[in-house]
Design a protein around this motif. Structure first.
Motif, PDB file in Angstrom:
ATOM      1  N   LEU A 130       0.778  -1.236  -0.040  1.00  0.00           N
ATOM      2  CA  LEU A 130       0.007  -0.074   0.110  1.00  0.00           C
ATOM      3  C   LEU A 130       0.977   1.224   0.103  1.00  0.00           C
ATOM      4  O   LEU A 130       1.854   1.301   0.695  1.00  0.00           O
ATOM      5  N   CYS A 131       0.533   2.234  -0.824  1.00  0.00           N
ATOM      6  CA  CYS A 131       1.333   3.249  -1.022  1.00  0.00           C
ATOM      7  C   CYS A 131       1.171   4.350   0.294  1.00  0.00           C
ATOM      8  O   CYS A 131       2.186   5.114   0.607  1.00  0.00           O
ATOM      9  N   TRP A 132       0.084   4.307   0.812  1.00  0.00           N
ATOM     10  CA  TRP A 132      -0.259   5.260   1.940  1.00  0.00           C
ATOM     11  C   TRP A 132       0.184   4.666   3.258  1.00  0.00           C
ATOM     12  O   TRP A 132       0.395   5.429   4.338  1.00  0.00           O
ATOM     13  N   MET A 133       0.785   3.470   3.487  1.00  0.00           N
ATOM     14  CA  MET A 133       1.197   2.987   4.474  1.00  0.00           C
ATOM     15  C   MET A 133       2.773   2.578   4.460  1.00  0.00           C
ATOM     16  O   MET A 133       3.298   1.981   3.582  1.00  0.00           O
ATOM     17  N   ASN A 134       3.481   3.255   5.475  1.00  0.00           N
ATOM     18  CA  ASN A 134       5.051   2.705   5.376  1.00  0.00           C
ATOM     19  C   ASN A 134       5.095   1.414   6.245  1.00  0.00           C
ATOM     20  O   ASN A 134       4.347   0.728   6.485  1.00  0.00           O
ATOM     21  N   PHE A 135       6.395   0.981   5.859  1.00  0.00           N
ATOM     22  CA  PHE A 135       6.670  -0.490   6.139  1.00  0.00           C
ATOM     23  C   PHE A 135       6.574  -0.503   7.578  1.00  0.00           C
ATOM     24  O   PHE A 135       6.280  -1.817   7.960  1.00  0.00           O
ATOM     25  N   GLN A 136       7.179   0.154   8.404  1.00  0.00           N
ATOM     26  CA  GLN A 136       7.033   0.189   9.779  1.00  0.00           C
ATOM     27  C   GLN A 136       5.968  -0.099  10.314  1.00  0.00           C
ATOM     28  O   GLN A 136       5.514  -0.920  11.192  1.00  0.00           O
ATOM     29  N   THR A 137       4.939   0.622  10.029  1.00  0.00           N
ATOM     30  CA  THR A 137       3.477   0.886  10.162  1.00  0.00           C
ATOM     31  C   THR A 137       3.040  -0.392   9.911  1.00  0.00           C
ATOM     32  O   THR A 137       2.274  -1.242  10.901  1.00  0.00           O
TER      33      THR A 137
END
Length: 167
Positions: free
Chosen positions: A81-88
């Motif tokens: 997902l583009c709106w969610m960073n990998f850490q989240t």
């Protein structure tokens, strides 16, 4: 316990099947050809990772669980997902996994506890039946002894040794 396994085995097979499908890798350089495009174009392929700081699309390093910091920092990495960073994404999936594991353990505990409760109940029922049978047997035995005593009295065999008369 078999009841618990029948419930959770299909779920386990489904999760392992999904993991296998997601782990299959695409050709090596498909993601690199999408450099200079948008995040949405890059992430259409499951094996690609988008880095927002460098605006580059790279193949996800399957050998390591997490992408190395040198490739792209976790805060700037996007996968799925583009709106969610990998850490989240990692934190969210970890929490969901923990909740799922706890739910499975609670369900297994409840199934096993209910199964044991049922066996205790049936054990008590069997004990009551055994006691009832024993009481009936004692009644019959007392009745039979009473009849034997009546027969002994009828034929005069009541003495200390009823067979002494025949010798």
């Amino acid at each position: 316990m078999m009841k618990c396994l029948r419930i959770f085995l299909p779920a386990l097979l489904l999760v392992s099947g999904l993991a296998t499908v997601l782990a299959e890798s695409a050709p090596k350089h498909v993601c690199e050809t999408k450099n200079g495009t948008s995040c949405d174009d890059c992430l259409k392929n499951v094996t690609c990772l988008w880095c927002t700081t460098t605006k580059s699309c790279v193949t996800y390093p399957v050998g390591t669980i997490l992408p190395p910091h040198s490739l792209c920092p976790l805060n700037d990495a996007r996968w799925g997902l583009c709106w969610m960073n990998f850490q989240t994404l990692i934190i969210t999936l970890s929490v969901l996994g923990a909740v799922l594991i706890i739910a499975i353990m609670v369900c297994m505990f409840c199934c096993c506890k209910c199964e044991n409760f049922g066996s205790k109940r049936s054990e008590a029922k069997m004990q009551r039946q055994a006691n009832k049978t024993k009481a009936k047997q004692e009644e019959r035995r007392a009745e039979m002894n009473k009849r034997h005593q009546e027969i002994r009295q009828k034929y005069g065999l009541n003495g200390p040794n009823p067979y002494a008369r025949f010798s």
